[in-house]
Design a protein around this motif. Structure first.
Motif, mmCIF file in Angstrom:
data_model
loop_
_atom_site.group_PDB
_atom_site.id
_atom_site.type_symbol
_atom_site.label_atom_id
_atom_site.label_comp_id
_atom_site.label_asym_id
_atom_site.label_seq_id
_atom_site.Cartn_x
_atom_site.Cartn_y
_atom_site.Cartn_z
ATOM 1 N N GLU A 163 0.821 -1.217 0.000
ATOM 2 C CA GLU A 163 0.000 0.000 0.000
ATOM 3 C C GLU A 163 0.853 1.265 0.000
ATOM 4 O OE1 GLU A 163 -0.614 0.052 4.862
ATOM 5 O OE2 GLU A 163 -2.316 -0.342 3.522
ATOM 6 N N HIS A 164 2.156 1.106 0.222
ATOM 7 C CA HIS A 164 3.059 2.260 0.260
ATOM 8 C C HIS A 164 3.689 2.460 -1.119
ATOM 9 C CE1 HIS A 164 2.659 2.417 4.603
ATOM 10 N NE2 HIS A 164 2.943 1.126 4.663
ATOM 11 N N LYS A 165 2.922 2.950 -2.050
ATOM 12 C CA LYS A 165 3.428 3.181 -3.402
ATOM 13 C C LYS A 165 4.416 4.355 -3.390
ATOM 14 C CE LYS A 165 0.944 0.050 -5.560
ATOM 15 N NZ LYS A 165 0.326 -0.564 -4.382
ATOM 16 N N PRO A 166 5.558 4.199 -4.069
ATOM 17 C CA PRO A 166 6.579 5.258 -4.061
ATOM 18 C C PRO A 166 6.060 6.568 -4.647
ATOM 19 C CG PRO A 166 7.457 3.198 -4.933
ATOM 20 C CD PRO A 166 5.982 3.020 -4.834
ATOM 21 N N ILE A 167 6.514 7.663 -4.062
ATOM 22 C CA ILE A 167 6.226 9.004 -4.574
ATOM 23 C C ILE A 167 7.535 9.574 -5.122
ATOM 24 C CG2 ILE A 167 5.524 11.352 -3.983
ATOM 25 C CD1 ILE A 167 3.764 10.214 -1.812
#
Length: 363
Positions: A163-167
């Protein structure tokens, strides 16, 4: 390879930004890894700027920066209540003596096992201490805790599938890019030391390209915390001369198994720090020795004296100041140079090597 503390300051700046957070940190690492990988693949264009004196200074700086790590482990790791206790010093000394004796008593290829012999016998000595109730040298509680938390087997999940998609933020990239360049300098020095110490030759461009490409692209592929070559391994390789790919692959396989079977990793983590310190102090010193040997390829003139002197005076001196020497600059600058002698030594030696005029017979 392993996670490098050099990135800590920059990562904290990025991760504490409310607009970026953990996802922004991961995105910056991925972009920084790609950046370092590209720098590595283009090594043939800038390799000529890394003169022998620059490479030697970097390798010596790596050895110097690790000396305190070895002694810190010997004492049981600073910060613990019993740091410097007699049993830590005894076990560390015992381990070091075993390593030295094994190196001179064992013959042929077996003398290369001296570090392993010291590690095993040091661990057994620590076991005797805890079984007899002399000192709490071992703690297996982490093994049971690991089993209760994640079980006996666990598959890692790539960050792209969480759920922690890279920004991806360009500002975060520039914040961490300079640290990746410092990491590249450390990897270059470590790879050079391995070639000169174990293979007794200078590093090839292809080897430099490969080491930096792996260093960088591994971060972008897996999206993990920043990885870099562990300079500690340089001392082990130069002392034993064991550098064949089969041995390295076996070591990598053991690490993979430790990640897939967490209790195994927890068991490795139970090795007392004093045992590791006894094994590593000589290894870390050998890195510095290899750097000093590399200086023999340099012309000992006034120019070399200035490069070496100023590089270590500034690079190492920055790490020993009581305050933040770069308080007028962004925090990331101070985090890189105040806590990492290799960064300062590399930058100063490179700039001096580029701009100081050479003697006529050197041109």
């Amino acid at each position: 390879m392993g996670v490098s503390f050099t990135f800590l300051g920059s990562l904290l700046v990025i991760s504490t930004n409310p607009d970026l957070g953990y996802e922004g940190m991961v995105g910056a690492i991925i972009m920084g890894g790609i950046f370092e990988g590209i720098v590595g693949l283009s090594a043939k264009y800038w390799r000529r700027f890394l003169t022998p004196v620059v490479s030697a200074c970097v390798v010596i700086a790596i050895g110097l920066s690790l000396l305190s790590v070895g002694m810190d482990s010997w004492g049981g790791v600073s910060g613990v209540e019993d740091f410097g206790a007699w049993y830590h010093l005894f076990v560390g000394t015992f381990t070091l003596i075993v390593c030295l004796v094994s190196r001179y008593l064992l013959k042929g290829v077996y003398k290369n096992l001296n570090i392993l012999v010291g590690l095993v016998l040091g661990y057994l000595m620590a076991t005797v201490f805890i079984v007899s109730g002399i000192a709490p040298m071992l703690d297996f509680s982490s093994v049971s805790q690991t089993i209760s938390q994640v079980g006996y087997f666990s598959l890692p999940t790539l960050v792209f599938f969480t759920e922690h998609k890279p920004i991806f933020d360009i500002g975060a990239f520039f914040t961490i890019a300079i640290v990746f360049l410092v990491s590249a300098a450390e990897t270059t020095g470590a790879t050079t030391a391995v070639c000169t110490g174990a293979l007794h030759r200078d590093i090839k461009v292809e080897e430099l390209q490969g080491s930096l490409a792996v260093d960088g692209f591994s971060n972008s592929i897996f999206g993990c915390l920043p990885l870099t070559s562990f300079s500690q391994n340089v001392g082990l390789v130069t002392m034993t001369g064991v550098i064949n790919r089969f041995t390295i692959c076996i070591g990598a396989l053991i690490l993979i198994l430790a990640s897939l079977f967490p209790p195994l990793g927890a068991f490795f983590n139970s090795i007392p720090q004093s045992v590791l310190g006894g094994c590593t102090v000589m290894m870390f010193g050998s890195i510095m020795y290899e750097g000093i040997k590399m200086l023999k390829d340099c012309v000992f003139d006034d120019r070399t004296m200035i490069i070496v002197s100023l590089s270590f005076c500034i690079g190492v001196g920055l790490t020993q100041t009581t305050g933040n020497f770069f308080s007028a600059f962004p925090q990331a600058v101070g985090d890189v140079f105040n806590g990492n002698a290799v960064a300062g030594v590399f930058i100063v030696s490179l700039l001096l090597s580029l701009f100081l005029p050479k003697e006529k017979n050197e041109k």
